[in-house]
Motif scaffolding. Sequence first.
Motif, short mmCIF file in Angstrom:
data_model
loop_
_atom_site.label_atom_id
_atom_site.label_comp_id
_atom_site.label_asym_id
_atom_site.label_seq_id
_atom_site.Cartn_x
_atom_site.Cartn_y
_atom_site.Cartn_z
N MET A 145 48.58 -17.74 13.34
CA MET A 145 48.51 -18.99 12.13
C MET A 145 47.04 -18.95 11.50
N LEU A 146 46.10 -18.57 12.36
CA LEU A 146 44.65 -18.80 12.06
C LEU A 146 44.52 -17.46 10.99
N ALA A 147 45.08 -16.53 11.12
CA ALA A 147 44.70 -15.19 10.47
C ALA A 147 45.91 -15.35 9.20
N ASP A 148 46.44 -16.16 8.85
CA ASP A 148 47.46 -16.23 7.80
C ASP A 148 46.86 -15.58 6.44
N ASN A 149 47.41 -14.78 5.65
CA ASN A 149 46.98 -14.21 4.48
C ASN A 149 45.62 -13.48 4.93
N GLY A 150 45.46 -13.06 6.12
CA GLY A 150 44.41 -12.31 6.73
C GLY A 150 44.88 -11.08 7.72
N ILE A 151 44.03 -11.02 8.73
CA ILE A 151 44.33 -9.83 9.60
C ILE A 151 44.45 -10.28 10.73
N CYS A 152 45.46 -10.22 11.86
CA CYS A 152 45.30 -10.49 13.12
C CYS A 152 45.27 -9.23 14.02
N CYS A 153 44.20 -8.93 14.46
CA CYS A 153 44.13 -7.84 15.53
C CYS A 153 44.42 -8.13 16.91
N ILE A 154 45.52 -7.57 17.66
CA ILE A 154 46.05 -7.92 19.00
C ILE A 154 45.79 -6.66 19.81
N GLN A 175 37.78 -4.22 16.80
CA GLN A 175 36.56 -5.08 16.81
C GLN A 175 35.71 -4.96 15.47
N PHE A 176 35.65 -3.57 15.08
CA PHE A 176 34.89 -3.25 13.83
C PHE A 176 35.73 -4.11 12.63
N VAL A 177 36.96 -3.78 12.64
CA VAL A 177 37.58 -4.36 11.44
C VAL A 177 37.31 -5.90 11.52
N THR A 178 37.21 -6.80 12.54
CA THR A 178 37.08 -8.15 12.59
C THR A 178 35.59 -8.35 12.15
N ARG A 179 34.75 -7.73 12.20
CA ARG A 179 33.40 -7.79 11.84
C ARG A 179 33.10 -7.65 10.37
N ILE A 180 33.71 -6.77 9.52
CA ILE A 180 33.67 -6.44 8.34
C ILE A 180 34.58 -7.15 7.24
N LEU A 181 35.60 -7.55 7.87
CA LEU A 181 36.56 -8.34 6.87
C LEU A 181 36.90 -9.81 7.12
N PRO A 182 36.89 -10.55 5.87
CA PRO A 182 37.02 -11.88 6.20
C PRO A 182 38.39 -12.37 6.70
#
Length: 97
Positions: free
Chosen positions: A77-86, A34-41
Amino acid sequence: GGVIKKTTEGTKLRGDVNICIIGDPSTAKSQFLQFVTRILPRTIYTSGKASTAAGLTAAVMKDHETGEMGIEAGALMLADNGICCIDEFDKMSDSAR
């Protein structure tokens, strides 16, 4: 991320890095994601408990206003070229994995 490579035959090899965080219960794995999702685009967070295969990839949905069918992008798909935290991957159904 990693570096995209191209073989002599022209095949592209992705340079993405996949990370699996494993640990004992109550060791702040979920809080870290959850921290990762707050600080990274371009980051998507989803929980394995509520995820389906269609929710992670894409699903065909009917538009309520027009009645037309369309494809709705999932978390990967929404996190393409980004980060998907599962989170809680172990709680997913076998078909969704």
